[in-house]
Design a protein around this motif. Structure first.
Motif, PDB file in Angstrom:
ATOM      1  N   LEU A  11       0.755  -0.950   0.000  1.00 15.83           N
ATOM      2  CA  LEU A  11      -0.067   0.033   0.050  1.00 15.83           C
ATOM      3  C   LEU A  11       0.885   1.389  -0.008  1.00 15.83           C
ATOM      4  N   HIS A  12       0.474   2.281  -0.461  1.00 13.95           N
ATOM      5  CA  HIS A  12       0.841   3.587  -0.086  1.00 13.95           C
ATOM      6  C   HIS A  12      -0.117   4.721  -0.052  1.00 13.95           C
ATOM      7  N   THR A  13       0.543   5.851   0.156  1.00 14.20           N
ATOM      8  CA  THR A  13      -0.350   7.201   0.297  1.00 14.20           C
ATOM      9  C   THR A  13       0.511   8.195  -0.052  1.00 14.20           C
ATOM     10  N   PHE A  14      -0.226   9.481  -0.442  1.00 13.90           N
ATOM     11  CA  PHE A  14       0.404  10.657  -0.836  1.00 13.90           C
ATOM     12  C   PHE A  14      -0.063  11.669   0.539  1.00 13.90           C
ATOM     13  N   SER A  15       0.811  12.286   1.010  1.00 11.09           N
ATOM     14  CA  SER A  15       0.337  13.376   1.846  1.00 11.09           C
ATOM     15  C   SER A  15       0.647  14.702   1.418  1.00 11.09           C
ATOM     16  N   ILE A  16      -0.456  15.448   0.918  1.00 11.46           N
ATOM     17  CA  ILE A  16      -0.444  16.813   0.394  1.00 11.46           C
ATOM     18  C   ILE A  16      -1.096  17.867   1.027  1.00 11.46           C
ATOM     19  N   ARG A  17      -0.516  18.769   1.795  1.00 13.50           N
ATOM     20  CA  ARG A  17      -1.169  19.867   2.404  1.00 13.50           C
ATOM     21  C   ARG A  17      -2.141  19.313   3.287  1.00 13.50           C
ATOM     22  N   GLY A  18      -1.669  18.385   4.238  1.00 15.67           N
ATOM     23  CA  GLY A  18      -2.495  17.820   5.368  1.00 15.67           C
ATOM     24  C   GLY A  18      -3.523  16.877   5.107  1.00 15.67           C
ATOM     25  N   ARG A  19      -3.538  16.305   3.629  1.00 12.94           N
ATOM     26  CA  ARG A  19      -4.521  15.315   3.572  1.00 12.94           C
ATOM     27  C   ARG A  19      -3.874  14.094   2.753  1.00 12.94           C
ATOM     28  N   ARG A  20      -4.529  13.016   2.937  1.00  9.65           N
ATOM     29  CA  ARG A  20      -4.061  11.639   2.316  1.00  9.65           C
ATOM     30  C   ARG A  20      -4.766  11.534   1.209  1.00  9.65           C
TER      31      ARG A  20
END
Length: 113
Positions: free
Chosen positions: A25-34
């Motif tokens: 699994l992966h996640t991007f964290s951009i400006r406080g959101r996943r």
């Protein structure tokens, strides 16, 4: 990197560059959101990454975000918009412009502590 790529396509590029096979699994964290893909209800994300283009974030030069891959070992990649430029020369994108050394294998188990 072309701006029209989605986060899902960017994840694919990262997998190719790292020599990994999308086994975790992966996640991007951009400006406080996943952002990421939900797998069998395991994780809840703000939106599905495959549908969201990079242009939706209106990145400025030097803006950055994080991609975490394999939540057991927490491979963390910091991604930064270094420069925006018009495509002046024909050529295949994306392409690697710098780097050295080998990437860690897919299931190496993380950094020794």
């Amino acid at each position: 990197m072309p701006e029209h790529l989605t986060l899902g396509q960017l994840h694919h590029v990262i997998q190719v560059v790292m020599g990994w096979a999308k086994e975790h699994l992966h996640t991007f964290s951009i400006r406080g959101r996943r952002y990421g893909e939900a797998h069998g209800g395991i994780l809840q994300f703000c939106t599905v990454a495959n549908e969201l283009p990079l242009t939706a974030f209106h990145f400025r030069e030097h803006d950055g975000f994080v991609c975490v891959y394999d939540f057991n070992v927490w491979w963390r990649q910091e991604i930064r918009m270094e420069r925006r430029m018009l495509r002046r020369q024909p050529g295949q994108l994306p392409r690697c412009v710098a780097g050295c050394g080998q990437c860690p294998p897919e299931d190496i188990g993380g950094i020794e502590r």
